[in-house]
Design a protein around this motif. Structure first.
Motif, short mmCIF file in Angstrom:
data_model
loop_
_atom_site.label_atom_id
_atom_site.label_comp_id
_atom_site.label_asym_id
_atom_site.label_seq_id
_atom_site.Cartn_x
_atom_site.Cartn_y
_atom_site.Cartn_z
N VAL A 199 5.14 -3.68 -4.91
CA VAL A 199 3.94 -4.37 -4.43
C VAL A 199 2.94 -3.40 -3.80
CG1 VAL A 199 3.10 -6.11 -2.80
CG2 VAL A 199 5.15 -6.55 -4.14
N LEU A 200 3.40 -2.48 -2.97
CA LEU A 200 2.46 -1.57 -2.28
C LEU A 200 1.69 -0.67 -3.23
CD1 LEU A 200 4.44 -0.71 0.96
CD2 LEU A 200 2.33 -2.01 0.77
N PRO A 201 2.30 -0.04 -4.23
CA PRO A 201 1.49 0.75 -5.17
C PRO A 201 0.50 -0.12 -5.95
CG PRO A 201 3.76 1.43 -5.32
CD PRO A 201 3.72 0.20 -4.46
N ALA A 202 0.90 -1.32 -6.33
CA ALA A 202 -0.03 -2.21 -7.04
C ALA A 202 -1.19 -2.60 -6.13
CB ALA A 202 0.70 -3.46 -7.52
N ALA A 203 -0.92 -2.84 -4.86
CA ALA A 203 -1.99 -3.18 -3.92
C ALA A 203 -2.90 -1.98 -3.68
CB ALA A 203 -1.39 -3.65 -2.60
N LEU A 204 -2.35 -0.78 -3.66
CA LEU A 204 -3.19 0.41 -3.48
C LEU A 204 -4.09 0.64 -4.69
CD1 LEU A 204 -0.74 2.85 -1.73
CD2 LEU A 204 -2.83 1.90 -0.78
N LEU A 205 -3.60 0.31 -5.87
CA LEU A 205 -4.44 0.44 -7.06
C LEU A 205 -5.59 -0.57 -7.03
CD1 LEU A 205 -1.81 1.05 -9.87
CD2 LEU A 205 -3.47 2.67 -8.94
N ALA A 206 -5.33 -1.75 -6.51
CA ALA A 206 -6.38 -2.76 -6.39
C ALA A 206 -7.26 -2.51 -5.18
CB ALA A 206 -5.75 -4.15 -6.31
N PHE A 207 -6.85 -1.64 -4.27
CA PHE A 207 -7.53 -1.18 -3.07
C PHE A 207 -7.78 -2.27 -2.03
CE2 PHE A 207 -11.11 0.38 -0.48
CZ PHE A 207 -10.45 1.46 0.08
N LEU A 208 -8.40 -3.36 -2.37
CA LEU A 208 -8.76 -4.35 -1.35
C LEU A 208 -7.55 -5.01 -0.68
CD1 LEU A 208 -11.92 -6.01 -2.86
CD2 LEU A 208 -11.77 -4.43 -0.95
N PRO A 209 -6.52 -5.46 -1.41
CA PRO A 209 -5.42 -6.11 -0.70
C PRO A 209 -4.41 -5.13 -0.09
CG PRO A 209 -5.05 -6.26 -3.04
CD PRO A 209 -6.40 -5.62 -2.85
N TYR A 212 0.21 -3.91 3.28
CA TYR A 212 0.84 -3.01 4.25
C TYR A 212 1.20 -3.78 5.52
CZ TYR A 212 1.64 1.12 7.07
OH TYR A 212 2.22 2.07 7.88
N ALA A 213 0.27 -4.63 5.98
CA ALA A 213 0.53 -5.43 7.18
C ALA A 213 1.69 -6.40 6.94
CB ALA A 213 -0.72 -6.20 7.58
N PHE A 214 1.77 -6.96 5.76
CA PHE A 214 2.86 -7.88 5.45
C PHE A 214 4.22 -7.19 5.58
CE2 PHE A 214 5.80 -9.34 2.11
CZ PHE A 214 6.10 -10.58 2.62
N TYR A 215 4.36 -6.01 5.00
CA TYR A 215 5.65 -5.32 5.06
C TYR A 215 5.96 -4.80 6.46
CZ TYR A 215 6.37 -5.91 0.15
OH TYR A 215 6.58 -6.48 -1.08
N GLN A 216 4.94 -4.42 7.21
CA GLN A 216 5.19 -4.03 8.60
C GLN A 216 5.60 -5.25 9.42
OE1 GLN A 216 5.39 -0.88 9.67
NE2 GLN A 216 5.04 -0.42 7.52
N ASN A 217 5.01 -6.39 9.14
CA ASN A 217 5.38 -7.61 9.84
C ASN A 217 6.80 -8.04 9.52
OD1 ASN A 217 3.04 -8.05 11.32
ND2 ASN A 217 2.03 -9.04 9.59
N LEU A 218 7.25 -7.79 8.30
CA LEU A 218 8.64 -8.11 7.97
C LEU A 218 9.59 -7.32 8.86
CD1 LEU A 218 8.72 -8.27 4.06
CD2 LEU A 218 8.97 -10.16 5.68
#
Length: 184
Positions: free
Chosen positions: A121-131, A136-142
């Motif tokens: 999920v994190l690399p896909a989100a970095l490619l999309a840049f906006l989310p 990152y906040a979601f995984y830190q919150n976990l």
């Protein structure tokens, strides 16, 4: 003005300052728990990288080393969750909960289940840049929202999503500030 600040939350610099202050107040045992989890993973990652990059028989050792690194990742995330629980208790002025073997195993199981999805999920989100900030906040919150009370993984994911979307401007500004500090 105060009503608007409550709705928007604290500023990113204020949040970073509070976090640094909380780390200064942290007892040595809490920091030891953090390093007990993070140091083995960091050393294992360095060994994995160098051995597979230069080893003559690296392909034979790859499955075992990858499994070992995955176990060290779960170990790290479980201990980071314990550390975050102690920091939350310190911030609230409470005593940290006692850590039993059964509680730690439950932490490790849920962290291993939920955090492993971040690899995709994190690399896909970095490619999309906006989310990327939300992801990152979601995984830190976990990691941070893991407490000793038993909770289904689905409920923990919902809670982490709600927290990740709580103050997006502070989240993104905070990430920019921390990345800028990381350069120096």
């Amino acid at each position: 003005m105060k009503c608007q600040q409550k709705e928007q939350g604290k500023g990113p610099l204020e949040t970073v300052e509070e976090a640094v202050h909380l780390l200064r107040l942290a007892p040595a045992t809490a920091l030891l728990k953090y390093y007990l989890g993070t140091l083995p993973f960091a050393l294992g990652l360095l060994y994995f990288w160098t051995d597979l990059g230069r080893g003559a028989f690296a392909e034979r050792r790859l499955p075992g080393l990858a499994l070992g690194l995955a176990c060290l990742f779960v170990w790290m995330k479980a201990w980071q969750s314990v550390f975050a629980g102690e920091m939350a208790a310190l911030a609230a002025g409470q005593t940290p909960p006692t850590l039993h073997v059964r509680v730690w195993l439950r932490l490790a199981a849920t962290q291993g289940l939920l955090q492993s999805t971040g690899l995709f999920v994190l690399p896909a989100a970095l490619l999309a840049f906006l989310p990327a900030g939300y992801a990152y906040a979601f995984y830190q919150n976990l990691t941070v929202l893991q407490d000793v009370a038993p909770e289904r993984a689905r409920d923990r994911v919902r809670r982490a999503f709600r927290q990740a979307a709580l103050w997006p401007a502070q989240n993104h500004y905070g990430l920019i500030i921390l990345k800028a500090f990381g350069l120096f």
